[in-house]
Design an enzyme around this catalytic site. Structure first.
Site, PDB file in Angstrom:
ATOM      1  N   GLU A 159       0.808  -1.216   0.000  1.00  0.00           N
ATOM      2  CA  GLU A 159       0.000   0.000   0.000  1.00  0.00           C
ATOM      3  C   GLU A 159       0.842   1.267   0.000  1.00  0.00           C
ATOM      4  O   GLU A 159       0.342   2.356   0.255  1.00  0.00           O
ATOM      5  CB  GLU A 159      -0.966  -0.029   1.191  1.00  0.00           C
ATOM      6  CG  GLU A 159      -1.930  -1.199   1.086  1.00  0.00           C
ATOM      7  CD  GLU A 159      -2.930  -1.269   2.217  1.00  0.00           C
ATOM      8  OE1 GLU A 159      -2.844  -0.435   3.135  1.00  0.00           O
ATOM      9  OE2 GLU A 159      -3.793  -2.155   2.179  1.00  0.00           O
TER      10      GLU A 159
ATOM     11  N   LYS B  87     -15.631  -1.747   2.411  1.00  0.00           N
ATOM     12  CA  LYS B  87     -14.868  -2.180   1.235  1.00  0.00           C
ATOM     13  C   LYS B  87     -15.852  -2.714   0.204  1.00  0.00           C
ATOM     14  O   LYS B  87     -16.540  -3.705   0.452  1.00  0.00           O
ATOM     15  CB  LYS B  87     -13.863  -3.271   1.618  1.00  0.00           C
ATOM     16  CG  LYS B  87     -12.718  -2.789   2.495  1.00  0.00           C
ATOM     17  CD  LYS B  87     -11.837  -3.956   2.915  1.00  0.00           C
ATOM     18  CE  LYS B  87     -10.588  -3.484   3.647  1.00  0.00           C
ATOM     19  NZ  LYS B  87      -9.795  -4.613   4.199  1.00  0.00           N
TER      20      LYS B  87
END
Length: 427
Positions: free
Chosen positions: A205, A337
């Protein structure tokens, strides 16, 4: 003119070099919506199922050609002729077509790609930016970002068991300044890690992945970087953790291999509470395993008044599971999500449920991302108040930050930035 006339899917690559699904939805008017779906590394066991081919001769078995085929045949046939403005109806049509509880027949990756592309096409047809299409003409609030600057766990090959160490620029005046703050801290941290002889390689990330001796050391280095960048920890910038505790919960114990610890639920709650006492931590995500509901209750009761306790793997953006958690007093926030549940309609329902229950909602990326920036528009359109979309490197993460900057510019003076007020349910 907003009737769907064609649906086309293809196999593309995500930020980890793994295949994912991209879909185009073409309307009668000639406008098109295009969307690509993300994929997670640490996943909840009750997430909607992404369909992988399992053919070891292609992409190590991770190909998505079957999901692509499902879009180009069954899903396409089912929704061609439908009005793209009817998002909920189209999403339900795909859910019914799949016929399973977890979208495992057609694949959540196939269904979500189409769900997102339909929304983008409908927004284009309406002449509205995507965030306006989602949120209407009500006042818009920019989200406070959770910026992942040190990676551990499943997102990095290092000794840290906790997966993400994040900064939240709550003292910024707007999203543009919040992003600048995060970027300056990121660069200060890189110099500091170099100076201390640590690696500045980055994880999935975009955060750094140094081999540090403890989680407290990681937090202390971030505190130093905040100060070097010219900000005040606890005032301008707060800290957040994503423990992803399900990943190191084995045989009823929390096994922190990097620190040589094996803790009971109560001991791990003490461990996290101690970190929250030492550092200005305002948010802890997945502090306990998804299998340890009693531990979640302990953590919520211990820290829930002063720390945002975010459920990710335990809730998996699923309103049925989330409703159970609300009843049991588990957490005070939900991570959202889109690929955990597999359609935009179900995603939006989870955000609405959170708001009604007095929980905060954090719109989130996945570790395997693409250049698709839909979650930025969702965060603003739904007035979610928070977004989690990685570090200040890797274009798959930066794409979302850049979209937030564009949205704020488009909104002008009507855009607000909540800062600390985003944690409205903390004392």
């Amino acid at each position: 003119m907003s009737s769907i006339v064609d649906v086309i899917a293809r196999e593309i690559l995500d930020s980890r070099g793994n295949p994912t699904v991209e879909a185009d939805v073409l309307l009668e008017s000639g406008v098109m919506g295009r969307a690509a779906v993300p994929s997670g590394a640490s996943t909840g066991t009750r997430e909607a199922i992404e369909l992988r081919d399992g053919d070891a001769s292609r992409y190590l078995g991770k190909g998505v050609m079957q999901a692509v085929e499902n879009v180009n045949t069954e899903i396409s046939e089912a929704i061609i002729g439908l009005d793209a403005q009817e998002q909920a109806f189209i999403d339900q049509t795909m859910i019914d077509l799949d016929g399973t509880d977890n979208k495992s027949r057609l694949g959540a990756n196939a269904i979500l790609a189409v769900s997102m592309a339909v929304a983008k096409a409908a927004a284009e047809e309406s002449g509205l930016p995507l965030y306006r299409y989602f949120g209407g003409m009500s006042p818009m609030q920019m989200p406070v970002p959770m910026m992942n600057i040190i990676n551990g766990g499943e997102h990095a090959n290092n000794s840290l068991d906790i997966q993400e160490f994040m900064v939240m620029p709550v003292g910024a005046a707007n999203i543009r300044e919040a992003i600048r703050c995060g970027a300056e801290i990121f660069h200060a941290l890189k110099k500091l890690l170099n100076k201390k002889g640590h690696s500045t390689a980055v994880g999935d990330e975009g955060g750094f992945a140094p081999n540090l001796g403890s989680h407290a050391e990681a937090l202390q280095i971030i505190m130093e970087a905040i100060e070097i960048a010219g900000y005040v920890p606890g005032q301008d910038v707060l800290l957040a953790l994503d423990c992803a505790a399900s990943e190191f919960y084995k045989d009823g114990k929390y096994k922190l291999a990097g620190e040589g610890l094996e803790l009971t639920s109560a001991q791990f709650v003490d461990y996290l509470a101690n970190l929250a006492d030492q550092f200005p931590i305002v948010s802890i995500e997945d502090g306990m395993s998804e299998a340890d509901w009693d531990g979640w209750k302990l953590l919520t009761d211990r820290l829930g008044d002063k720390v945002q306790i975010v459920g990710d793997d335990i809730f998996v953006t699923n309103t049925k599971i989330f409703k159970e958690g609300i009843k049991k007093g588990i957490g005070n926030s939900i991570l959202i999500k889109i690929n955990q549940i597999g359609t935009l309609s179900e995603t939006f329902a989870a955000v609405e449920m959170a708001k009604r229950a007095g929980y905060t909602a954090v719109i989130s990326h996945r570790s395997g991302e693409t250049e698709d920036s839909t979650i930025a528009d969702i965060a603003v359109g739904l007035n979610a108040g928070q977004i989690k979309t990685g570090s200040l490197s890797r274009s798959d993460r930066i794409a979302k930050y850049n979209q937030l900057i564009r949205i704020e510019e488009d909104l002008g003076d009507t855009a607000s930035y909540p800062g600390r007020e985003t944690f409205y349910n903390l004392r």
